[in-house]
Design a protein around this motif. Structure first.
Motif, PDB file in Angstrom:
ATOM      1  N   ALA A   1       0.840  -1.268   0.072  1.00 33.34           N
ATOM      2  CA  ALA A   1       0.093   0.158   0.125  1.00 33.34           C
ATOM      3  C   ALA A   1       0.921   1.240  -0.064  1.00 33.34           C
ATOM      4  O   ALA A   1       0.696   2.177  -0.863  1.00 33.34           O
ATOM      5  CB  ALA A   1      -1.002   0.033   1.140  1.00 33.34           C
TER       6      ALA A   1
ATOM      7  N   GLN B   1       2.380   1.606  -3.532  1.00 32.40           N
ATOM      8  CA  GLN B   1       1.077   2.134  -4.338  1.00 32.40           C
ATOM      9  C   GLN B   1       0.838   3.592  -4.230  1.00 32.40           C
ATOM     10  O   GLN B   1       0.758   4.450  -5.281  1.00 32.40           O
ATOM     11  CB  GLN B   1      -0.139   1.295  -4.420  1.00 32.40           C
ATOM     12  CG  GLN B   1       0.398  -0.020  -4.746  1.00 32.40           C
ATOM     13  CD  GLN B   1      -1.008  -1.065  -4.310  1.00 32.40           C
ATOM     14  OE1 GLN B   1      -1.764  -0.741  -3.776  1.00 32.40           O
ATOM     15  NE2 GLN B   1      -0.772  -2.447  -4.791  1.00 32.40           N
ATOM     16  N   TYR B   2       0.909   3.955  -3.094  1.00 31.74           N
ATOM     17  CA  TYR B   2       0.722   5.333  -2.549  1.00 31.74           C
ATOM     18  C   TYR B   2       1.603   6.346  -3.219  1.00 31.74           C
ATOM     19  O   TYR B   2       1.291   7.272  -3.889  1.00 31.74           O
ATOM     20  CB  TYR B   2       0.572   5.690  -1.190  1.00 31.74           C
ATOM     21  CG  TYR B   2       0.573   6.891  -0.527  1.00 31.74           C
ATOM     22  CD1 TYR B   2      -1.060   7.115  -0.004  1.00 31.74           C
ATOM     23  CD2 TYR B   2       1.409   7.796  -0.415  1.00 31.74           C
ATOM     24  CE1 TYR B   2      -1.086   8.445   0.292  1.00 31.74           C
ATOM     25  CE2 TYR B   2       1.217   8.946   0.413  1.00 31.74           C
ATOM     26  CZ  TYR B   2       0.026   9.627   0.717  1.00 31.74           C
ATOM     27  OH  TYR B   2      -0.398  10.748   1.098  1.00 31.74           O
TER      28      TYR B   2
ATOM     29  N   PHE C   1       1.106   6.295  -7.002  1.00 26.03           N
ATOM     30  CA  PHE C   1       0.228   7.366  -7.691  1.00 26.03           C
ATOM     31  C   PHE C   1       0.655   8.679  -7.304  1.00 26.03           C
ATOM     32  O   PHE C   1       0.550   9.486  -8.208  1.00 26.03           O
ATOM     33  CB  PHE C   1      -0.921   7.038  -6.592  1.00 26.03           C
ATOM     34  CG  PHE C   1      -2.003   8.099  -6.986  1.00 26.03           C
ATOM     35  CD1 PHE C   1      -2.645   7.962  -8.118  1.00 26.03           C
ATOM     36  CD2 PHE C   1      -2.121   9.156  -6.139  1.00 26.03           C
ATOM     37  CE1 PHE C   1      -3.926   8.736  -8.593  1.00 26.03           C
ATOM     38  CE2 PHE C   1      -3.224  10.258  -6.538  1.00 26.03           C
ATOM     39  CZ  PHE C   1      -4.080  10.061  -7.461  1.00 26.03           C
TER      40      PHE C   1
ATOM     41  N   SER D   1      -1.525  12.556 -11.915  1.00 25.11           N
ATOM     42  CA  SER D   1      -2.150  12.465 -10.556  1.00 25.11           C
ATOM     43  C   SER D   1      -2.291  13.956 -10.263  1.00 25.11           C
ATOM     44  O   SER D   1      -1.732  14.984 -10.346  1.00 25.11           O
ATOM     45  CB  SER D   1      -1.289  12.236  -9.337  1.00 25.11           C
ATOM     46  OG  SER D   1      -1.028  10.586  -9.808  1.00 25.11           O
TER      47      SER D   1
ATOM     48  N   GLY E   1      -7.268   9.607  -6.393  1.00 23.35           N
ATOM     49  CA  GLY E   1      -6.244   9.194  -5.441  1.00 23.35           C
ATOM     50  C   GLY E   1      -6.731   8.536  -4.044  1.00 23.35           C
ATOM     51  O   GLY E   1      -6.012   8.198  -3.241  1.00 23.35           O
TER      52      GLY E   1
ATOM     53  N   TYR F   1      -6.038   5.120  -2.934  1.00 25.50           N
ATOM     54  CA  TYR F   1      -4.643   4.937  -2.468  1.00 25.50           C
ATOM     55  C   TYR F   1      -4.333   5.277  -0.903  1.00 25.50           C
ATOM     56  O   TYR F   1      -3.797   5.031   0.112  1.00 25.50           O
ATOM     57  CB  TYR F   1      -3.745   5.558  -3.301  1.00 25.50           C
ATOM     58  CG  TYR F   1      -3.626   5.187  -4.545  1.00 25.50           C
ATOM     59  CD1 TYR F   1      -3.046   3.862  -4.827  1.00 25.50           C
ATOM     60  CD2 TYR F   1      -4.504   5.692  -5.742  1.00 25.50           C
ATOM     61  CE1 TYR F   1      -3.078   3.198  -6.312  1.00 25.50           C
ATOM     62  CE2 TYR F   1      -4.476   5.134  -6.977  1.00 25.50           C
ATOM     63  CZ  TYR F   1      -3.704   4.168  -7.256  1.00 25.50           C
ATOM     64  OH  TYR F   1      -3.976   3.345  -8.593  1.00 25.50           O
ATOM     65  N   LYS F   2      -4.694   6.760  -0.616  1.00 27.30           N
ATOM     66  CA  LYS F   2      -4.635   7.188   0.675  1.00 27.30           C
ATOM     67  C   LYS F   2      -5.462   6.072   1.611  1.00 27.30           C
ATOM     68  O   LYS F   2      -5.052   5.969   2.721  1.00 27.30           O
ATOM     69  CB  LYS F   2      -5.308   8.418   0.752  1.00 27.30           C
ATOM     70  CG  LYS F   2      -5.411   9.184   2.267  1.00 27.30           C
ATOM     71  CD  LYS F   2      -6.212  10.304   2.150  1.00 27.30           C
ATOM     72  CE  LYS F   2      -6.354  11.188   3.535  1.00 27.30           C
ATOM     73  NZ  LYS F   2      -7.213  10.490   4.393  1.00 27.30           N
TER      74      LYS F   2
ATOM     75  N   LYS G   1      -6.337   2.891   1.293  1.00 24.11           N
ATOM     76  CA  LYS G   1      -5.492   1.665   1.395  1.00 24.11           C
ATOM     77  C   LYS G   1      -4.380   1.680   2.421  1.00 24.11           C
ATOM     78  O   LYS G   1      -4.260   0.830   3.243  1.00 24.11           O
ATOM     79  CB  LYS G   1      -5.328   1.311   0.036  1.00 24.11           C
ATOM     80  CG  LYS G   1      -4.879  -0.101  -0.011  1.00 24.11           C
ATOM     81  CD  LYS G   1      -4.402  -0.689  -1.241  1.00 24.11           C
ATOM     82  CE  LYS G   1      -4.105  -2.305  -1.338  1.00 24.11           C
ATOM     83  NZ  LYS G   1      -3.770  -2.551  -2.690  1.00 24.11           N
TER      84      LYS G   1
END
Length: 178
Positions: free
Chosen positions: A51, A54-55, A58, A64, A86, A89-90, A92
């Motif tokens: 996670a 991925q954050y 992104f 983005s 986005g 992502y935050k 997660k």
């Protein structure tokens, strides 16, 4: 008298056998319980690291949309704000961090996970200010250092040996972070 002694010896043997069976079953249950918790921790730690990557990936994506605002309680820091693309992502990353907090046995892995999240947020806030290709390299070094500390704390908690070599730091490109 002989039948009474035989009956008593048989009764003692049954009791002893029962106690040994209970003790063996208890030991097997504890071993299985510890193995299951270890697997749960490994999964939570892996999900957290994925996670966080991925954050950051992104955040580094040139398409983005991220805005930065001053942190309300830390004047020298900024907070990143993502658009609707986005937000997952935050969420997660926050969810994975909470999962780590739920399964950790000690404070060091919890603190190290918090540092990873802080560093990832700093990169996202810098990305909002500087653009995707000009985030300061020092922030990536700080993130990789925090990640290495988290991995070390997680390995210690799992009873794994310390890594004698620092893990290779990934490239700052989003291709290597996803």
């Amino acid at each position: 008298m002989d039948p009474a002694i035989t009956a008593l010896a048989t009764l003692l043997a049954v009791l002893l056998g029962g106690l040994l069976t209970v003790r063996t079953n208890d030991r097997l249950w504890r071993r299985e319980h510890n193995r299951q918790w270890r697997d749960i921790r490994i999964s939570a730690y892996n999900d957290f690291l994925a996670a966080s990557r991925q954050y950051v990936a992104f955040a580094l994506d040139p398409t983005s949309r991220i805005e930065a605002a001053p942190h309300p309680s830390k004047p020298d820091e900024s907070m990143p704000f993502f658009d609707e693309r986005g937000t997952p992502y935050k969420e997660k990353l926050e969810s994975a961090k909470t999962a780590v907090r739920l399964v950790c046995e000690g404070e060091s892995a919890i603190e190290a996970s918090s540092q990873v999240v802080r560093r990832a947020r700093q990169i996202a806030a810098s990305r909002a200010v500087h653009g995707a290709l000009t985030v300061p390299h020092e922030q990536f070094e700080s993130l990789w250092e925090a990640e290495a500390k988290f991995i070390g704390a997680a390995r210690a908690e799992l009873g794994l040996p310390r890594l004698s070599v620092r893990p290779a730091t990934p490239s700052a490109s989003s291709d290597n972070l996803a």
